[in-house]
Write a protein that holds these residues in place. Structure first.
Motif, PDB file in Angstrom:
ATOM      1  N   GLY A 153       0.778  -1.041   0.055  1.00 58.14           N
ATOM      2  CA  GLY A 153      -0.228  -0.210   0.409  1.00 58.14           C
ATOM      3  C   GLY A 153       0.997   0.926   0.107  1.00 58.14           C
ATOM      4  N   GLY A 154       2.555   1.001   0.031  1.00 61.13           N
ATOM      5  CA  GLY A 154       3.069   2.345   0.254  1.00 61.13           C
ATOM      6  C   GLY A 154       3.242   2.756  -1.671  1.00 61.13           C
ATOM      7  N   TYR A 155       3.388   3.592  -1.828  1.00 60.53           N
ATOM      8  CA  TYR A 155       3.627   5.181  -2.999  1.00 60.53           C
ATOM      9  C   TYR A 155       4.894   5.461  -2.386  1.00 60.53           C
ATOM     10  N   THR A 156       6.051   5.154  -2.286  1.00 59.73           N
ATOM     11  CA  THR A 156       7.771   5.949  -1.681  1.00 59.73           C
ATOM     12  C   THR A 156       7.944   5.036  -3.147  1.00 59.73           C
ATOM     13  N   ARG A 157       9.143   5.926  -3.255  1.00 60.53           N
ATOM     14  CA  ARG A 157       9.972   5.141  -4.603  1.00 60.53           C
ATOM     15  C   ARG A 157      10.103   3.779  -4.756  1.00 60.53           C
ATOM     16  N   PRO A 158      10.986   3.489  -3.295  1.00 61.28           N
ATOM     17  CA  PRO A 158      10.910   1.797  -3.459  1.00 61.28           C
ATOM     18  C   PRO A 158      10.217   1.143  -3.551  1.00 61.28           C
ATOM     19  N   GLU A 159       9.140   1.159  -3.003  1.00 60.98           N
ATOM     20  CA  GLU A 159       8.025   0.685  -3.006  1.00 60.98           C
ATOM     21  C   GLU A 159       7.677   0.388  -3.963  1.00 60.98           C
ATOM     22  N   ILE A 160       7.216   1.342  -5.161  1.00 61.41           N
ATOM     23  CA  ILE A 160       6.703   1.505  -6.006  1.00 61.41           C
ATOM     24  C   ILE A 160       7.282   0.571  -7.052  1.00 61.41           C
ATOM     25  N   LEU A 161       8.828   0.596  -7.316  1.00 59.95           N
ATOM     26  CA  LEU A 161       9.711  -0.301  -7.873  1.00 59.95           C
ATOM     27  C   LEU A 161       9.484  -1.164  -7.307  1.00 59.95           C
ATOM     28  N   LEU A 162       9.356  -1.816  -5.954  1.00 58.86           N
ATOM     29  CA  LEU A 162      10.058  -3.512  -5.615  1.00 58.86           C
ATOM     30  C   LEU A 162       8.301  -3.999  -6.228  1.00 58.86           C
ATOM     31  N   ARG A 163       7.255  -3.136  -6.186  1.00 58.22           N
ATOM     32  CA  ARG A 163       5.554  -3.732  -6.638  1.00 58.22           C
ATOM     33  C   ARG A 163       6.263  -4.298  -8.207  1.00 58.22           C
ATOM     34  N   GLN A 164       6.713  -3.516  -9.139  1.00 61.47           N
ATOM     35  CA  GLN A 164       7.567  -3.456 -10.174  1.00 61.47           C
ATOM     36  C   GLN A 164       7.986  -4.501 -10.806  1.00 61.47           C
ATOM     37  N   ALA A 165       8.809  -4.741 -10.105  1.00 57.01           N
ATOM     38  CA  ALA A 165       9.536  -6.269 -10.794  1.00 57.01           C
ATOM     39  C   ALA A 165       8.607  -7.111  -9.792  1.00 57.01           C
ATOM     40  N   LEU A 166       7.817  -6.933  -8.711  1.00 61.21           N
ATOM     41  CA  LEU A 166       7.364  -8.118  -8.529  1.00 61.21           C
ATOM     42  C   LEU A 166       5.990  -8.364 -10.215  1.00 61.21           C
ATOM     43  N   GLY A 167       5.617  -7.962 -10.205  1.00 65.85           N
ATOM     44  CA  GLY A 167       4.736  -7.387 -11.624  1.00 65.85           C
ATOM     45  C   GLY A 167       5.558  -8.140 -12.421  1.00 65.85           C
ATOM     46  N   LEU A 168       6.449  -8.045 -12.898  1.00 59.62           N
ATOM     47  CA  LEU A 168       7.449  -9.158 -13.651  1.00 59.62           C
ATOM     48  C   LEU A 168       7.307 -10.991 -13.385  1.00 59.62           C
ATOM     49  N   VAL A 169       7.159 -11.887 -12.664  1.00 66.68           N
ATOM     50  CA  VAL A 169       6.834 -12.666 -11.782  1.00 66.68           C
ATOM     51  C   VAL A 169       5.807 -12.964 -12.176  1.00 66.68           C
ATOM     52  N   LEU A 170       5.241 -11.213 -11.164  1.00 64.13           N
ATOM     53  CA  LEU A 170       3.020 -12.114 -10.823  1.00 64.13           C
ATOM     54  C   LEU A 170       2.516 -10.784 -11.158  1.00 64.13           C
ATOM     55  N   PRO A 171       2.338 -10.795 -12.587  1.00 59.54           N
ATOM     56  CA  PRO A 171       1.612  -9.528 -12.867  1.00 59.54           C
ATOM     57  C   PRO A 171       0.453  -9.538 -12.446  1.00 59.54           C
ATOM     58  N   ARG A 172      -0.092  -8.267 -12.921  1.00 65.39           N
ATOM     59  CA  ARG A 172      -1.708  -7.489 -11.650  1.00 65.39           C
ATOM     60  C   ARG A 172      -2.799  -7.799 -12.848  1.00 65.39           C
ATOM     61  N   ARG A 173      -3.688  -8.184 -11.925  1.00 64.73           N
ATOM     62  CA  ARG A 173      -4.737  -9.069 -12.513  1.00 64.73           C
ATOM     63  C   ARG A 173      -5.995  -8.423 -11.741  1.00 64.73           C
ATOM     64  N   CYS A 174      -6.903  -8.794 -12.585  1.00 63.55           N
ATOM     65  CA  CYS A 174      -8.748  -7.938 -12.662  1.00 63.55           C
ATOM     66  C   CYS A 174      -8.878  -8.456 -11.160  1.00 63.55           C
ATOM     67  N   PRO A 175      -9.030  -8.058 -10.432  1.00 61.74           N
ATOM     68  CA  PRO A 175      -9.664  -8.321  -8.962  1.00 61.74           C
ATOM     69  C   PRO A 175     -11.481  -9.241  -8.985  1.00 61.74           C
ATOM     70  N   PHE A 176     -11.318  -9.069 -10.621  1.00 64.31           N
ATOM     71  CA  PHE A 176     -13.077  -9.581  -9.671  1.00 64.31           C
ATOM     72  C   PHE A 176     -13.026 -10.725 -10.957  1.00 64.31           C
ATOM     73  N   CYS A 177     -12.241 -10.788 -12.525  1.00 64.49           N
ATOM     74  CA  CYS A 177     -12.535 -11.974 -13.236  1.00 64.49           C
ATOM     75  C   CYS A 177     -11.403 -12.838 -12.975  1.00 64.49           C
ATOM     76  N   GLY A 178      -9.529 -11.656 -12.705  1.00 59.37           N
ATOM     77  CA  GLY A 178      -8.650 -12.564 -12.528  1.00 59.37           C
ATOM     78  C   GLY A 178      -7.927 -12.611 -13.758  1.00 59.37           C
ATOM     79  N   GLN A 179      -8.728 -11.846 -14.712  1.00 55.94           N
ATOM     80  CA  GLN A 179      -7.137 -11.788 -16.357  1.00 55.94           C
ATOM     81  C   GLN A 179      -6.242 -10.558 -15.573  1.00 55.94           C
ATOM     82  N   VAL A 180      -5.207 -10.687 -16.395  1.00 61.25           N
ATOM     83  CA  VAL A 180      -3.671 -10.507 -16.811  1.00 61.25           C
ATOM     84  C   VAL A 180      -4.128  -9.095 -17.447  1.00 61.25           C
ATOM     85  N   LEU A 181      -3.701  -8.271 -16.680  1.00 58.50           N
ATOM     86  CA  LEU A 181      -3.669  -6.607 -17.040  1.00 58.50           C
ATOM     87  C   LEU A 181      -2.517  -5.798 -17.305  1.00 58.50           C
ATOM     88  N   GLY A 182      -1.767  -6.403 -16.554  1.00 58.14           N
ATOM     89  CA  GLY A 182      -0.639  -5.938 -17.075  1.00 58.14           C
ATOM     90  C   GLY A 182      -0.410  -4.549 -17.408  1.00 58.14           C
TER      91      GLY A 182
END
Length: 279
Positions: A6-35
């Motif tokens: 839930g954080g928005y500091t630059r390190p937290e955003i970069l961490l989540r972007q890196a994690l997104g390469l392995v676990l891409p962002r999905r729709c919370p309702f249907c599970g479709q990969v959104l990227g």
């Protein structure tokens, strides 16, 4: 507790972007990969239909005590895939869904713009927030085995978008509480009394925005607001992501004062969603 979600500091955003390469962002309702897509094209129409709009009279729910909450509002109807997404966040160990729902709440109820950068949703701080609250307090965890608090994870994107601090430690539960299912409206209010304690050093003199995932009868948010007021909060308004369909009179937008209490003050409206209930 946020673990960068839930954080928005630059390190937290970069961490989540890196994690997104392995676990891409999905729709919370249907599970479709959104990227990098801003929203799911398959669920956009559904979400629009689930969004709440003014229903006429703005009356408090059966569990909201007179003079406790300055106002309360909810953004979506608690049904279908909206209900499923909330339950996944709470019971299926998917905390990232709570963050996504917080972004949607910020957009729908407060007009916050949410950009997607590198597969991460980032609320853009509003130049003129449509609220005069100065502190966001998430509903205290029910203590039912989760390593994270869903309302807290929803609160951080909203706080970033509104430029308002979030304080998870301002409100605590004094006890676990018993299930609300099967209780009348008046019994729910009694059951919720004394359930919360607020920290006066954190809330005194503050205009508090209390956030929960679902408001059912309002008895839980009313009890939490009472604790905040007792600790010295100037006033308390409450918002939730969703509300059951039968609660037609709850305002859909923040800051709308109640017109007064309607009939059926203590009518039963189903189990409180933050309590464990059988499927």
């Amino acid at each position: 507790m946020r673990a960068g979600l839930g954080g928005y500091t630059r390190p937290e955003i970069l961490l989540r972007q890196a994690l997104g390469l392995v676990l891409p962002r999905r729709c919370p309702f249907c599970g479709q990969v959104l990227g990098w897509m801003p929203q799911c094209p398959d669920c956009a129409g559904m979400l629009k239909n689930r969004a709440r709009h003014p229903q006429g009279r703005n009356l408090p729910l059966s569990g909201i005590q007179p003079g406790i909450l300055a106002w309360a509002a909810s953004a979506f109807w608690y049904e279908g895939t909206v209900r499923s997404a909330i339950r996944q966040a709470k019971y299926d160990r998917k905390p990232w869904i709570a963050v996504q729902l917080g972004c949607l709440l910020a957009q729908q109820m407060f007009g916050v713009r949410v950009d997607v950068r590198g597969g991460v949703e980032i609320p853009r701080p509003a130049a003129d927030p449509v609220t005069d609250c100065d502190l966001i307090v998430p509903m205290a965890s029910s203590g039912r085995g989760r390593a994270y608090n869903v309302p807290a994870l929803m609160a951080y994107p909203l706080g970033h978008g509104l430029g308002i601090p979030v304080d998870e430690a301002a409100l605590l539960r004094t006890r676990r509480g018993t299930a609300q299912a099967g209780l009348s409206g008046q019994e729910r209010v009694i059951n919720a009394m004394g359930l919360f304690r607020a920290d006066a050093d954190r809330v005194a003199g503050r205009r508090v925005l209390l956030l929960d995932d679902v408001i059912t009868t309002g008895s839980t948010v009313s009890a939490a607001a009472q604790a905040l007021l007792y600790a010295g909060a100037e006033w308390v308004g409450a918002v939730s992501f969703a509300v059951p369909w039968e609660n037609q009179t709850l305002p859909a937008y923040p800051g709308v004062p109640f017109e007064g209490r309607g009939e059926g003050q203590w009518e039963d409206a189903g189990p409180e969603e933050d309590e464990e209930i059988p499927f």
